[in-house]
Design a protein around this motif. Structure first.
Motif, short mmCIF file in Angstrom:
data_model
loop_
_atom_site.label_atom_id
_atom_site.label_comp_id
_atom_site.label_asym_id
_atom_site.label_seq_id
_atom_site.Cartn_x
_atom_site.Cartn_y
_atom_site.Cartn_z
N VAL A 307 0.83 -1.19 0.00
CA VAL A 307 0.00 0.00 0.00
C VAL A 307 0.88 1.25 0.00
N VAL A 308 0.26 2.38 -0.37
CA VAL A 308 0.92 3.68 -0.26
C VAL A 308 0.29 4.44 0.90
N ASP A 309 -0.95 4.89 0.73
CA ASP A 309 -1.71 5.51 1.81
C ASP A 309 -2.93 4.69 2.18
N ARG A 310 -3.52 4.02 1.19
CA ARG A 310 -4.72 3.23 1.44
C ARG A 310 -4.43 2.16 2.48
N LEU A 311 -5.40 1.90 3.34
CA LEU A 311 -5.35 0.83 4.35
C LEU A 311 -4.31 1.06 5.45
N LEU A 312 -3.77 2.28 5.54
CA LEU A 312 -2.89 2.59 6.67
C LEU A 312 -3.65 3.26 7.80
N THR A 313 -4.93 3.51 7.58
CA THR A 313 -5.81 3.99 8.65
C THR A 313 -7.12 3.23 8.55
N GLY A 314 -7.68 2.87 9.69
CA GLY A 314 -9.01 2.28 9.74
C GLY A 314 -9.13 0.88 9.17
N PHE A 315 -8.03 0.22 8.86
CA PHE A 315 -8.06 -1.13 8.31
C PHE A 315 -7.81 -2.12 9.44
N ASP A 316 -8.82 -2.89 9.80
CA ASP A 316 -8.74 -3.74 10.99
C ASP A 316 -8.88 -5.22 10.62
N GLU A 317 -7.79 -5.81 10.17
CA GLU A 317 -7.78 -7.24 9.87
C GLU A 317 -6.91 -7.95 10.91
N PRO A 318 -7.51 -8.76 11.80
CA PRO A 318 -6.75 -9.40 12.89
C PRO A 318 -5.56 -10.24 12.42
N ARG A 319 -5.64 -10.82 11.21
CA ARG A 319 -4.53 -11.64 10.72
C ARG A 319 -3.29 -10.80 10.39
N ASN A 320 -3.48 -9.51 10.19
CA ASN A 320 -2.38 -8.63 9.81
C ASN A 320 -1.38 -8.54 10.97
N THR A 321 -0.19 -9.08 10.78
CA THR A 321 0.74 -9.28 11.90
C THR A 321 2.01 -8.46 11.79
N VAL A 322 2.48 -8.21 10.57
CA VAL A 322 3.76 -7.52 10.42
C VAL A 322 3.61 -6.39 9.40
N LEU A 323 4.12 -5.21 9.77
CA LEU A 323 4.11 -4.05 8.88
C LEU A 323 5.55 -3.74 8.50
N TYR A 324 5.86 -3.86 7.20
CA TYR A 324 7.18 -3.50 6.68
C TYR A 324 7.10 -2.05 6.19
N ILE A 325 7.94 -1.19 6.72
CA ILE A 325 7.83 0.25 6.48
C ILE A 325 8.98 0.74 5.60
#
Length: 722
Positions: A307-325
């Motif tokens: 993603v760029v900006d989309r889904l970096l706010t208000g996106f609540d998926e419990p499986r989402n475990t690691v954010l590479y920045i």
């Protein structure tokens, strides 16, 4: 009646489902019937429901008020309305928020946000005092979110600097000195090196290996997210991740013609972006995203979202475990982004942050700011303070007609207002020779006047659009407002053209592709350095230093030094004496810390104590009689600076205290009396102060004190401090 307002369709869906499942609409039959029609589909429909409808619950997006408020029926003065606002931060800082308030003037507003705008940004806070704060640390302790672990992975690069310099010499050979400097500055600001293909390939392999070894092989169906700087970066990342064969990925971005990220370059013109969009999304963006997110929420593909900006706010998926920045993030946006991976899941013990951009210091500062939110806000902002801000805004917009007239007056000779070339001709450089035979541009001042007039008009319009009283003033029609907006767009575009005509700047997009090819060729990725340890995010800025490793202690100390430097240079600009004293004390603290190099905990304790002193502005020599009078305290300090310590001590301290308070009152009176004409504030201050101070300390010192008082006033006005 209840109006539920948010700023994104996916959040509106989520809120509507929660209301339905909780039985807010009554029986199962009523739930199905009312729940389906509760969401306002258009601005016109929202207007009718507000002014003429009887629905007990209405869901809408904030931007629909931009259209709805223009309809005559979009008005309901009933006090029996409750407006529940989700994501009540930045999308409520401007025009659409004020249009909502105008439509529902007596409603009760309750706002929810995970990242409130903090006190230094209180001008954008539209909802009054904070009534309840629930910090990240408390949420972790209550086990309502997963703790976060942070690790920094540094991509090491080799850059052929000689070749880069030769390239710049070649490409800028036909440019003016100002254009050449402008191009190099934009090249540096846009951080083109971060988008180098070799760098992205290096990081993509590291991400794939890290995810495969630490997440995917566990076989628990956990997923990851990659945050990147631009759409082109996203497409490159997906290609290189696919090449590894270790992970599957999908891109979620806005359409090519929508700006995303902090980019000035229009990516819709990039063939790679258009080609990817046509091949994967086409005319079915909603269907594409639904398929991707459904897959991400299950055990199958994709393993990660890019993603760029989309889904970096208000996106609540419990499986989402690691954010590479791999993009710059700070403050509110950083806190929003890292919260994407702290949702609870039965297979997830921690959320993980992997940083390739070096944002640790920003993370420490942001977490610290939000962790002690309850203490610092003390229950929220003072309502009188907020009302004072509205009063300050209330008269600012009245300058708009005059500023608009001044802007157009520069182009009085233009006969055809639809002919861009006539405007360009007015601003086009015209050279003459002075008495010494030196060539100069006779229209330079005219362009400077145009730039200044446009800036003043633009800032005033921005303030007006965020001012409630502007929308209550019926002398400004919707047609007039549309004219102001259109003129601002036109003259902003004209300014860019004029600067290029005058060889003051360059169009970076012309060089974008050449720069990208040069960077891809000259920047080589070597390896990604393994981290030496991880940080527990909710404990940043806290816990016992005695239990830290030596490396963590030194890192924490460096962060405090960085914060102190920023605080002294920027936050203390409204108190010259405190700024000077603390700057000197910081130098002494750094020298003392160097002598303690073998004792990192003592170094940390030294700087931590000093930071507390700076935060409270505890200064020896400034009497503790200025509680709630920050500007008076600053004026007292100015006396010390101008008179010098030796002469000041000889004087009567009490007399200077009273004089500082009198100056404070004089300044406040000048600000209040000249609110309609801010340009007269400084003249009024000088006129009132010079006779008083001349008798006290002589002409030169009086002038010096007055200039510093003026500077404090400017800073205070810029921060909304009067």
């Amino acid at each position: 009646r209840v109006v539920v307002v948010t700023d994104r369709v996916d959040l509106e869906d989520q809120l509507a489902r929660n209301f339905i499942s909780s039985g807010a609409f009554g029986s199962a039959i009523a739930t199905k019937k009312e729940g389906e029609k509760a969401r306002a589909q258009t601005g016109r429909q929202l207007a009718k429901r507000i002014g003429q409808g009887a629905e007990r619950i209405i869901f809408t997006l904030i931007h629909k008020f931009a259209t709805a408020s223009r309809q005559p029926e979009c008005y309901n003065p009933s006090p029996d309305l409750i407006v529940l606002v989700d994501e009540g931060h930045r999308s409520h800082g401007g025009e659409t928020h004020e249009r909502m308030k105008k439509s529902l003037p007596l409603a009760s507003y309750v706002a929810f946000t995970g990242t409130p705008l903090l006190k230094k940004e209180k001008a954008a806070n539209k909802f009054g005092p904070i009534v309840h704060a629930y910090t990240m640390q408390k949420a972790v302790e209550d086990e309502t979110v997963a703790p976060l672990l942070y690790e920094e992975r540094v991509p090491e690069l080799t850059i052929n600097e000689e070749a880069v310099n030769r390239w710049f010499e070649k490409i800028t050979a036909g440019l003016s000195a100002a254009q050449s400097a402008d191009l190099k500055k934009k090249f540096a600001n846009k951080r083109a090196i971060y988008g180098a293909a070799n760098r992205i390939e290096l990081i993509a392999w590291d991400i794939a290996s890290h995810f495969s070894e630490n997440i995917k092989k566990l076989g628990m169906g956990l997923k990851g997210q990659v945050a990147v700087f631009s759409k082109l970066d996203a497409i490159r990342y997906q290609g290189y991740l696919d090449d590894t064969g270790l992970v599957s990925s999908a891109i979620v971005i806005s359409a090519p013609d929508s700006r995303e990220g902090n980019l000035e370059v229009d990516e819709s013109k990039l063939p790679e972006v258009q080609k990817w969009w046509n091949a994967h999304v086409g005319n079915d963006q909603e269907g594409y995203e639904r398929r991707v997110l459904d897959g991400f929420a299950g055990d199958g593909e994709p393993d990660m979202l890019i993603v760029v900006d989309r889904l970096l706010t208000g996106f609540d998926e419990p499986r989402n475990t690691v954010l590479y920045i791999d993009k710059p993030l700070k403050e509110h946006n950083l806190i929003q982004a890292i919260a994407r991976v702290n949702r609870l899941h039965e297979a997830k013990r921690y959320g993980i942050l992997v940083d390739y951009r070096g944002i640790l210091k920003e993370l420490d500062t942001a977490v610290k700011a939000y962790q002690d939110l309850e203490v610092r806000t003390q229950g929220g902002y003072d309502l009188a303070d907020i009302e004072g801000l509205y009063q300050q805004f209330s008269s600012e917009y009245k300058q708009l007609p005059g500023l608009h007239h001044d802007l157009w007056a520069i182009f009085a000779e233009v006969k055809n207002r639809r002919d861009l070339e006539q405007y360009r001709h007015v601003l086009m450089p015209k050279y003459a020779e002075d008495e010494e035979g030196q060539s100069y541009d006779t229209r330079q001042k005219l362009r400077d006047d145009f730039y200044a007039a446009l800036t003043q008009f633009g800032l005033c319009l921005q303030t007006a659009l965020a001012s409630r009283s502007f929308y209550e003033d019926h002398t400004f029609s919707e047609a007039k407002l549309a004219t102001y907006k259109e003129d601002l767009r036109f003259f902003t575009s004209l300014r860019q053209i004029a600067r290029q005509d005058a060889l003051e700047t360059v169009d970076y997009s012309v060089y974008e592709e050449q720069i990208r090819r040069m960077v891809d060729k000259q920047v080589i990725g070597k390896e990604v350095r393994e981290p030496e340890g991880v940080y527990v995010v909710h404990k940043l800025g806290g816990d016992d230093p005695e239990n830290w490793s030596e490396e963590k202690t030194r890192n924490e100390t460096d962060m405090i030094r960085t914060r102190l430097k920023k605080t002294i240079e920027q936050d203390l600009a409204d108190d010259p004496y405190a700024q000077k004293v603390f700057a000197d004390l910081l130098k002494e603290a750094i020298a003392a810390a160097e002598a303690m190099f073998e004792h990192p905990v003592k170094q940390y304790a030294l700087f931590r104590k000093f930071e507390e002193q700076v935060e409270s502005r505890e200064l020896e020599g400034v009497p503790d009689v200025f509680a709630g009078q920050a500007h008076a305290r600053a004026y007292f300090g100015i006396f010390r600076l101008v008179l010098g310590e030796g002469e000041f001590v000889q004087g009567e301290e009490g007399a200077y205290v009273e004089e500082a308070r009198l100056i404070d009152q004089i300044v406040r009176d000048a600000v209040a009396e000249n609110s309609l004409n801010p340009q007269n504030i400084e003249a009024a201050i000088r006129k009132a102060l010079l006779p008083r101070l001349f008798g006290l300390m002589g002409l030169e010192r009086a002038k010096s004190v007055i200039e510093q008082v003026i500077q404090v006033t400017r800073v205070g006005l810029s921060r909304g401090g009067f």
